[in-house]
Motif scaffolding. Structure first.
Motif, PDB file in Angstrom:
ATOM      1  N   SER A  62       0.868  -1.697  -0.346  1.00  0.00           N
ATOM      2  CA  SER A  62      -0.024   0.119   0.485  1.00  0.00           C
ATOM      3  C   SER A  62       0.876   1.454   0.375  1.00  0.00           C
ATOM      4  O   SER A  62       1.843   1.240   0.961  1.00  0.00           O
ATOM      5  CB  SER A  62      -1.092   0.046   1.377  1.00  0.00           C
ATOM      6  OG  SER A  62      -2.111  -1.218   1.485  1.00  0.00           O
ATOM      7  N   ASN A  63       0.740   2.139  -0.726  1.00  0.00           N
ATOM      8  CA  ASN A  63       1.413   3.697  -0.847  1.00  0.00           C
ATOM      9  C   ASN A  63       1.100   4.532   0.148  1.00  0.00           C
ATOM     10  O   ASN A  63       0.004   5.098   0.795  1.00  0.00           O
ATOM     11  CB  ASN A  63       0.899   4.029  -2.044  1.00  0.00           C
ATOM     12  CG  ASN A  63       1.925   3.167  -3.752  1.00  0.00           C
ATOM     13  OD1 ASN A  63       2.585   2.805  -3.648  1.00  0.00           O
ATOM     14  ND2 ASN A  63       0.429   2.853  -4.625  1.00  0.00           N
ATOM     15  N   ILE A  64       2.271   5.359   0.332  1.00  0.00           N
ATOM     16  CA  ILE A  64       2.425   6.260   1.692  1.00  0.00           C
ATOM     17  C   ILE A  64       1.861   8.167   0.496  1.00  0.00           C
ATOM     18  O   ILE A  64       2.879   7.716  -0.431  1.00  0.00           O
ATOM     19  CB  ILE A  64       3.208   5.906   2.216  1.00  0.00           C
ATOM     20  CG1 ILE A  64       4.518   6.421   2.295  1.00  0.00           C
ATOM     21  CG2 ILE A  64       2.934   5.145   3.276  1.00  0.00           C
ATOM     22  CD1 ILE A  64       5.699   5.822   2.728  1.00  0.00           C
ATOM     23  N   TYR A  65       1.904   8.684   1.120  1.00  0.00           N
ATOM     24  CA  TYR A  65       2.515  10.052   0.696  1.00  0.00           C
ATOM     25  C   TYR A  65       2.345  11.055   1.087  1.00  0.00           C
ATOM     26  O   TYR A  65       2.209  10.685   2.998  1.00  0.00           O
ATOM     27  CB  TYR A  65       0.807  10.255  -0.321  1.00  0.00           C
ATOM     28  CG  TYR A  65       0.533   9.464  -1.200  1.00  0.00           C
ATOM     29  CD1 TYR A  65       0.410   9.894  -2.330  1.00  0.00           C
ATOM     30  CD2 TYR A  65      -0.573   8.532  -0.931  1.00  0.00           C
ATOM     31  CE1 TYR A  65      -0.037   8.808  -3.164  1.00  0.00           C
ATOM     32  CE2 TYR A  65      -0.543   7.757  -2.180  1.00  0.00           C
ATOM     33  CZ  TYR A  65      -0.720   8.010  -3.551  1.00  0.00           C
ATOM     34  OH  TYR A  65      -1.105   6.879  -4.041  1.00  0.00           O
ATOM     35  N   LEU A  66       2.650  12.415   1.281  1.00  0.00           N
ATOM     36  CA  LEU A  66       3.179  13.282   1.413  1.00  0.00           C
ATOM     37  C   LEU A  66       2.274  14.083   1.448  1.00  0.00           C
ATOM     38  O   LEU A  66       2.966  15.226   0.386  1.00  0.00           O
ATOM     39  CB  LEU A  66       4.970  13.621   2.049  1.00  0.00           C
ATOM     40  CG  LEU A  66       5.217  14.500   2.999  1.00  0.00           C
ATOM     41  CD1 LEU A  66       4.400  14.393   3.819  1.00  0.00           C
ATOM     42  CD2 LEU A  66       6.938  15.031   2.535  1.00  0.00           C
ATOM     43  N   GLY A  67       2.016  14.711   2.134  1.00  0.00           N
ATOM     44  CA  GLY A  67       0.784  16.317   1.745  1.00  0.00           C
ATOM     45  C   GLY A  67       1.442  17.533   2.243  1.00  0.00           C
ATOM     46  O   GLY A  67       1.422  17.157   3.651  1.00  0.00           O
ATOM     47  N   VAL A  68       1.256  18.546   1.883  1.00  0.00           N
ATOM     48  CA  VAL A  68       1.435  20.208   2.513  1.00  0.00           C
ATOM     49  C   VAL A  68      -0.383  20.490   2.185  1.00  0.00           C
ATOM     50  O   VAL A  68      -0.360  20.125   1.057  1.00  0.00           O
ATOM     51  CB  VAL A  68       2.587  20.522   2.058  1.00  0.00           C
ATOM     52  CG1 VAL A  68       4.181  19.548   2.471  1.00  0.00           C
ATOM     53  CG2 VAL A  68       2.649  20.989   0.791  1.00  0.00           C
ATOM     54  N   ASP A 114      -7.219  16.844  -4.414  1.00  0.00           N
ATOM     55  CA  ASP A 114      -8.545  17.007  -4.830  1.00  0.00           C
ATOM     56  C   ASP A 114      -9.064  18.047  -4.303  1.00  0.00           C
ATOM     57  O   ASP A 114      -9.882  18.709  -5.253  1.00  0.00           O
ATOM     58  CB  ASP A 114      -9.386  15.849  -5.454  1.00  0.00           C
ATOM     59  CG  ASP A 114      -8.741  14.564  -6.264  1.00  0.00           C
ATOM     60  OD1 ASP A 114      -7.401  14.064  -6.168  1.00  0.00           O
ATOM     61  OD2 ASP A 114      -8.933  13.632  -6.734  1.00  0.00           O
ATOM     62  N   SER A 115      -9.556  18.452  -3.223  1.00  0.00           N
ATOM     63  CA  SER A 115     -10.420  19.948  -2.947  1.00  0.00           C
ATOM     64  C   SER A 115      -9.761  20.572  -2.643  1.00  0.00           C
ATOM     65  O   SER A 115     -10.230  21.877  -2.044  1.00  0.00           O
ATOM     66  CB  SER A 115     -10.916  18.973  -2.161  1.00  0.00           C
ATOM     67  OG  SER A 115     -10.365  19.331  -0.709  1.00  0.00           O
ATOM     68  N   LYS A 116      -8.294  20.590  -3.117  1.00  0.00           N
ATOM     69  CA  LYS A 116      -7.561  21.570  -3.072  1.00  0.00           C
ATOM     70  C   LYS A 116      -7.088  22.349  -1.581  1.00  0.00           C
ATOM     71  O   LYS A 116      -6.732  23.139  -1.545  1.00  0.00           O
ATOM     72  CB  LYS A 116      -8.165  23.145  -4.008  1.00  0.00           C
ATOM     73  CG  LYS A 116      -8.651  22.918  -5.960  1.00  0.00           C
ATOM     74  CD  LYS A 116      -7.677  22.373  -6.241  1.00  0.00           C
ATOM     75  CE  LYS A 116      -7.997  22.792  -7.860  1.00  0.00           C
ATOM     76  NZ  LYS A 116      -7.122  21.739  -8.710  1.00  0.00           N
ATOM     77  N   ALA A 117      -6.900  21.288  -1.020  1.00  0.00           N
ATOM     78  CA  ALA A 117      -6.661  21.869   0.685  1.00  0.00           C
ATOM     79  C   ALA A 117      -5.202  21.345   1.177  1.00  0.00           C
ATOM     80  O   ALA A 117      -4.752  21.510   1.648  1.00  0.00           O
ATOM     81  CB  ALA A 117      -7.467  21.324   1.579  1.00  0.00           C
ATOM     82  N   ALA A 118      -4.745  20.081  -0.733  1.00  0.00           N
ATOM     83  CA  ALA A 118      -2.737  19.882  -0.192  1.00  0.00           C
ATOM     84  C   ALA A 118      -2.620  19.636  -1.552  1.00  0.00           C
ATOM     85  O   ALA A 118      -3.255  19.538  -2.436  1.00  0.00           O
ATOM     86  CB  ALA A 118      -2.918  18.979   0.746  1.00  0.00           C
ATOM     87  N   ARG A 119      -1.430  19.678  -1.613  1.00  0.00           N
ATOM     88  CA  ARG A 119      -0.634  19.671  -2.156  1.00  0.00           C
ATOM     89  C   ARG A 119       0.483  18.007  -2.318  1.00  0.00           C
ATOM     90  O   ARG A 119       0.882  18.023  -0.629  1.00  0.00           O
ATOM     91  CB  ARG A 119       0.259  20.694  -3.221  1.00  0.00           C
ATOM     92  CG  ARG A 119       0.308  21.535  -3.499  1.00  0.00           C
ATOM     93  CD  ARG A 119       1.425  22.943  -4.093  1.00  0.00           C
ATOM     94  NE  ARG A 119       2.547  22.519  -2.875  1.00  0.00           N
ATOM     95  CZ  ARG A 119       3.220  22.263  -2.912  1.00  0.00           C
ATOM     96  NH1 ARG A 119       3.574  21.707  -3.666  1.00  0.00           N
ATOM     97  NH2 ARG A 119       4.589  22.772  -1.865  1.00  0.00           N
ATOM     98  N   ILE A 120       0.373  17.074  -3.020  1.00  0.00           N
ATOM     99  CA  ILE A 120       1.049  15.603  -2.892  1.00  0.00           C
ATOM    100  C   ILE A 120       2.975  15.799  -3.269  1.00  0.00           C
ATOM    101  O   ILE A 120       2.789  16.253  -4.850  1.00  0.00           O
ATOM    102  CB  ILE A 120       0.821  14.654  -3.399  1.00  0.00           C
ATOM    103  CG1 ILE A 120      -1.151  14.543  -2.804  1.00  0.00           C
ATOM    104  CG2 ILE A 120       1.637  13.475  -3.254  1.00  0.00           C
ATOM    105  CD1 ILE A 120      -0.757  14.176  -1.728  1.00  0.00           C
ATOM    106  N   VAL A 121       3.938  16.003  -2.720  1.00  0.00           N
ATOM    107  CA  VAL A 121       5.134  16.673  -2.601  1.00  0.00           C
ATOM    108  C   VAL A 121       5.872  14.839  -2.559  1.00  0.00           C
ATOM    109  O   VAL A 121       6.397  15.214  -3.025  1.00  0.00           O
ATOM    110  CB  VAL A 121       6.052  17.268  -2.369  1.00  0.00           C
ATOM    111  CG1 VAL A 121       4.703  18.777  -2.378  1.00  0.00           C
ATOM    112  CG2 VAL A 121       5.855  16.995  -0.614  1.00  0.00           C
TER     113      VAL A 121
END
Length: 362
Positions: free
Chosen positions: A128-134, A210-217
């Protein structure tokens, strides 16, 4: 005591036609089956009926495959969902409130190292993938930019070890920033309000994007599988020893779920069933794009997965997340899985990966 003919016939009718729940329970116990099988899930349930996602275990639950396996025996199957994820499941196991659990590698390792008597009986929800959001306007562009920042990590879950591996690959440790222990919902809320600078998380960060509340870096998709999360079904040793037949049948039902889930013909239905638990279908489609279902929904402990668990035991101890190291080969019990694969003629259905991550034969 003498009985009249009417009383004898009445008693015979009761014995023959007694199909009530209580009698079924007696029949189950007579056949050395438990009256109830209790499953713990290291995820909160969402919706009505309740649903969870991301594994063949979730499909088994959605389709009632374990319940179907034991229906004729009158064995009741109960599912318990834990917002506190793996650590909360461990607490329930300590209190003898569960017989089986769907959980990730790290919490199960922590429990085992602390004395919990469990056995891993099949894999589910692996890689399962992990992501980092800012925050959307954050200057952070990569993992390397986390130094000195406020970063949310749901500690004690199966994401913590791959997160530590990602940090190590980028020259960092959790000591290089302010690491804040937040569950998924709280972390995403804090990210939205900018009370934190970044959050490691799962597929649900795509929904925040997708809700424009974060970016995935950062995302582990497409990279080394050592940066992904691994999951499994475990059984308590007490239950397995007392009810080996029931254990075998639970594993068989889960293998059936894995087979159905792994069939590309069912991809759309699999992703839409998972979407019932709150993560949009489009996000599941993106996360699984380009990956065969037979890789991500493989029930086997192949050499690659066993190596990942051995590595996880070493790293959990190294990072002082567990109390002791132990023998993974003694912990993973493949007897029931192999029996189910043989019975269902699925011995060669899923790909086998070597410890280095390459498929056998390459």
């Amino acid at each position: 005591m003498a009985y009249t003919r009417r009383e004898i016939l009445k008693q015979a009718a009761w014995t023959t036609l007694g199909a009530s729940a209580s009698l079924l329970g007696i029949n189950a116990r007579a056949a050395n089956l438990p009256a109830v099988i209790r499953f713990g899930v290291a995820q909160p349930a969402i919706g009505n009926p309740p649903a969870f996602s991301g594994s063949s275990a979730a499909i088994a639950h959605a389709k009632g495959l374990v319940e179907e396996e034991f229906k004729a025996d009158g064995v009741k199957v109960e599912w318990y969902f834990f917002k506190g994820a793996g650590p909360a499941v461990n607490e329930a196991l300590v209190n003898n409130q569960l017989d089986f659990a769907f959980q990730g590698d790290l919490p199960a390792i922590v429990g085992r190292s602390a004395g919990l008597k469990t056995k891993l009986v099949l894999a589910t929800g692996i890689r399962s993938n992990i992501y980092l959001g800012v925050p959307i306007d954050s200057p952070i562009q990569s993992v390397k930019d986390l130094r000195g920042k406020r970063v949310a990590i749901f500690k004690g879950t199966n994401a913590q070890l791959p997160i530590n591996r990602v940090l190590e690959a980028n020259g960092l440790t959790e000591k290089d920033f302010k690491s804040i222990n937040l569950d998924t919902a709280t972390a995403f809320a804090a990210l939205t309000t900018k009370d934190i600078d970044a959050a490691f998380g799962n597929i649900n960060l795509l929904r925040l994007r997708d809700s424009k509340a974060a970016r995935i870096v950062y995302g582990s998709k497409g990279g080394s599988p050592v940066f992904t999360c691994q999951g499994h079904i475990l059984a308590t040793e007490g239950f397995e020893k007392q009810y080996p037949e029931a254990t075998a049948r639970v594993v068989k039902a889960m293998v059936k779920a894995a087979k159905w889930s792994s069939d590309e013909v069912n991809r759309e239905e699999v992703l839409r069933l998972w979407a019932r638990a709150g993560t949009p279908y489009e996000n599941w489609k993106e996360d699984y794009a380009g990956e065969p279902l037979r890789v991500r929904l493989n029930p086997n402990f192949d050499p690659f997965l066993i190596a990942r668990y051995k590595d996880a035991v070493e790293q959990a101890y190294k990072f002082k997340l567990s109390r002791a190291k132990f023998d993974v080969d003694q912990w993973i019990d493949q007897r029931y899985l192999k029996a189910a694969l043989t019975q269902l003629k699925l011995e060669n259905y899923w790909p086998v990966y070597q410890a280095n991550g390459n498929i056998v034969g390459t």
